[in-house]
Design an enzyme around this catalytic site. Structure first.
Site, PDB file in Angstrom:
ATOM      1  CB  THR A 138      -0.929   0.009   1.230  1.00 48.37           C
ATOM      2  OG1 THR A 138      -1.715  -1.185   1.238  1.00 48.37           O
ATOM      3  CG2 THR A 138      -1.852   1.211   1.220  1.00 48.37           C
ATOM      4  CG  LEU A 411      -2.852 -10.374   3.769  1.00 46.30           C
ATOM      5  CD1 LEU A 411      -2.419 -11.583   2.965  1.00 46.30           C
ATOM      6  CD2 LEU A 411      -2.616 -10.609   5.251  1.00 46.30           C
ATOM      7  CB  CYS A 412      -0.575  -3.796   3.860  1.00 49.36           C
ATOM      8  SG  CYS A 412      -1.176  -3.127   5.423  1.00 49.36           S
ATOM      9  CG  ASN A 413      -0.101  -6.789  -2.254  1.00 51.14           C
ATOM     10  OD1 ASN A 413      -0.693  -6.475  -3.286  1.00 51.14           O
ATOM     11  ND2 ASN A 413       1.128  -7.260  -2.261  1.00 51.14           N
TER      12      ASN A 413
END
Length: 734
Positions: A138, A411-413
């Site tokens: 992110t 998962l910050c993706n």
């Protein structure tokens, strides 16, 4: 011990002889990682634990030396400066980066390094073009908001085609309209551990030279360096900028770095801001004159006083890490072996009907037997024997019972998770407005997952961690009988339902209170009367506390005493002797301890993402009771039924919407009776979420004000528990 060779990128490759698992790690954990006792920790991609000797030696170093501010000339200040420069040099050598060709800037973390690069490019005349890989963290995606143009590369082939177009000066290649360009990507996906080509920075540099030499590369090496080396010795092939976090490698200190290729430092000359220690001379008049330091790149970019003590601890971290593990190459061999073992075991799990338990999101180009293509991360979702997805929130709760810790959610993706799950941008936006957040427990939407489970292995992980997780999966998620759900045409001639017990939760996320038999009870538009009318809020953030983050909330047991007109709350735990065994809260809204939400001194609270005007209890006794019980600074708040302030459920705004599963899942789908759904039915157009046709009021519940549990379901659950050699549970809610 197996021999170790490396590929051109400097990443270790497994040879034909499988690496031997070293039992030294077991002894190491006992001595150096006491916090891991009786715990399986598989979230190393987020933060790896720190060893005991690192904390001991760092503390001893600080006690034995006086470190001053390096901007002074005193003896203590000069001692700090010498240590800082020694650690800087050691950090460069850790990545085999020649200090004559590279400079290292200390930052808070990898994200701070990315932001520093963004600030430099944002100041370029005419702005800058920005390209980033779909599998980016992110923090890399966020840089696009500062760019004049941006592009997301959906897959590797698009990156290669773009570089090819640049090399021939094709007008089809973007970023020619902007003077400067920046291409960013991760060395390793933080989502599923896939390792991307480290040859791209060098290839980009050679492609751009003939036509546009002002296109630079930014490598996010945070995930890679946690368990694998990165070799920057080849100056012509190295990224222009590399960011990473030391705490992902060592566990401590909380520090990051930006490594700048000295030949690529020119964009930072346009950076306007300057802080203490980065300038030689400054005037404070309207003239606004100043001169920057020019001896080194890091002197121009490290604004203010450096985190001196963290840098001192970093020097110790290098020593301890080398003593315990030897090198990142050895860690890579160890973690790759464990990851391959975990992957093979999870892949082999099957229900009685042959359906796989886990859908593992492994890229087709990666192999768990080749560390140059795959890191020690296994990401997956779980299906039951009928093909239905398991809730990751429920999986995480069950894992907590077994002292197993891992990561779930997006998962910050954002790009990677959308690609794996087949989520379209419009669907992501609608999910958001429907109340779904990354940490929301409603993680199954229209029968499909909105996130994933990530198990990431670290240097001190051992075989027991792997076997414990596999046994956990077998215990809770492998169905050895597989009773298929009835078909759609199933019906019964007569069904007799009756309510056996009714329980409410007066305080959100705390224990339940069973309504006495024979007592009449109101059902209001918001749900059952007195249900989740109170909540506990953090005294600092004013966000509602939840049992997911503070399990001790289940030990708070409320009771409604109508005869006395009070809510009694006791704590089934140990409280300080100075506190009462129970706290008494008046049911009346006229209590002197209640602060009106319309008061000028009142602040709104946040409940499940919504901003709520709630009554806050100002009594010190109430705050002290709950704070002591939960070891968290909190107090009680109340949100009584009120049409003008009610929250509203968002789940009804999402009618079923058919969509094709992602490519990774299509091959596994089979026509299973009761699968959800085998063929999605056509659905009406989605409503305008900004102007819904109807609203369903709720109080402090997440979304559903009334939940039902059937006796047959509870009996089946208890039967399953008994089969697994555990104790059956009573029928009442808890």
């Amino acid at each position: 011990m197996a021999t170790l060779s490396c590929n051109e990128a400097g990443l270790p490759l497994q040879t034909d002889v499988p690496p031997v698992y070293s039992k030294n790690v077991d002894d190491l954990r006992k001595e150096e990682y006491p916090m891991l006792k009786d715990t399986v920790y598989l979230d190393h991609a987020a933060l790896t634990p720190y060893p005991k000797s690192l904390i001991d030696q760092s503390s001893r170093n600080l006690m034995q030396n006086l470190f001053g501010n390096p901007h002074s000339n005193s003896a203590s200040s000069q001692l700090s400066m010498r240590h800082i420069e020694n650690v800087r040099l050691r950090a460069l050598r850790f990545l085999k980066a020649d200090p004559n060709s590279f400079d290292l800037v200390f930052v808070a973390n990898a994200t701070a390094g990315i932001k520093l690069v963004m600030e430099a490019f944002r100041e370029q005349p005419g702005g800058f073009w920005y390209g980033y890989h779909n599998d980016a963290h992110t923090s890399l995606v966020g840089m696009r908001e500062a760019a004049s143009e941006h592009r997301c590369f959906d897959h590797d082939e698009e990156v290669v085609d773009w570089m090819q177009a640049l090399s021939i000066g094709s007008c089809r290649a973007p970023c020619h309209r902007a003077r400067h360009g920046l291409f960013a990507y991760p060395a390793q996906s933080n989502l599923n551990g896939r390792r991307l080509p480290l040859s791209w920075p060098g290839r980009l540099r050679s492609s751009c030279q003939p036509f546009n030499p002002n296109i630079y590369s930014l490598l996010d090496a945070a995930a890679l360096l946690s368990t694998s080396p990165l070799d920057l010795s080849n100056y012509s092939q190295a990224p222009d900028y590399t960011v990473f976090s030391f705490y992902k490698i060592f566990g401590f200190p909380d520090l990051g770095a930006l490594i700048i290729r000295k030949g690529s430092a020119l964009p930072f000359a346009s950076r306007k801001y300057f802080g203490g220690g980065t300038v030689e001379s400054v005037t404070c008049t309207n003239e606004g004159w100043y001169t920057r330091k020019e001896d080194s790149i890091h002197e121009q970019l490290e604004d203010g006083t450096l985190p001196i003590h963290s840098i001192m601890a970093l020097g110790t971290a290098f020593d301890v890490h080398q003593k315990l593990f030897g090198s990142l190459e050895r860690i890579s061999t160890h973690t790759s072996f464990l990851a391959n073992h975990l992957y093979e075991n999870l892949s082999s799990l099957r229900h009685a009907n042959g359906l796989p338990v886990c859908t593992i999101y492994k890229d087709r180009r990666s192999s768990y037997q080749d560390a140059s293509t795959q890191g020690p991360i296994v990401t997956f979702n779980i299906r039951n024997c009928n093909g239905e997805w398991a809730s990751n929130a429920e999986v995480e709760k069950l894992a907590a019972i077994r002292n197993i810790q891992f990561r779930t959610g997006g998962l910050c993706n954002p790009g990677g998770i959308a690609s794996l799950l087949g989520l379209e941008p419009e669907e992501i936006r609608r999910n958001y407005f429907a109340g779904r957040r990354c940490d929301n427990e409603n993680d199954i939407h229209q029968g499909n997952p909105t996130g994933a489970i990530r198990l990431s292995i670290g240097a001190m992980s051992n075989m027991k961690d792997i076997t414990t997780v596999v046994r956990f999966m077998e215990e809770f998620f492998v169905d050895g009988q597989c009773q298929p759900r009835p078909s759609a045409g199933f019906s019964r001639s007569k069904v007799d339902f009756y309510v056996e017990t009714v329980a409410i939760y007066p305080i959100k996320s705390c224990g339940s209170w069973q309504i006495p038999r024979g007592m009449a009870w109101d059902i209001k538009p918001e749900g059952l009367a007195w249900d989740r009318e109170w909540c506990l809020i953090h005294q600092g953030t004013r966000a509602a506390l939840s049992q997911k983050r503070i399990p001790r909330m289940a030990l708070l047991r409320p009771t409604i005493d109508f005869e006395s007109g009070v809510l009694r709350v006791r704590f089934d735990g140990i409280l300080p002797p100075s506190l009462p065994e129970e706290i008494i809260i008046p049911l009346s809204l006229n209590s002197a301890s209640l602060q009106d939400p319309m008061s000028t001194s009142s602040c709104p609270s946040r409940i499940c993402g919504d901003v709520v005007s709630a009554y806050t209890y100002t009594s010190p006794e109430i705050a002290a009771f709950f704070t002591a019980a939960l070891s968290t600074p909190c107090t009680l708040a109340r949100h009584p039924p009120d049409p003008s302030t009610s929250r509203h459920s968002k789940l009804h705004l999402q009618p079923p919407k058919p969509r094709s599963p992602p490519e990774a899942l299509r091959s596994e789908q089979q026509p299973v009776p009761g699968a959800f759904p085998p063929t999605p039915p056509p659905s009406p157009p989605l409503p305008n979420i900004t102007t819904p046709a109807q609203t369903l009021p709720i109080l402090l519940s997440n979304e559903s004000p009334i939940l039902t549990i059937s006796r047959s379901s509870l009996n089946h659950l208890n039967q399953t528990i008994v089969q697994n050699s555990c104790n059956a549970k009573p029928a009442e809610a808890s």
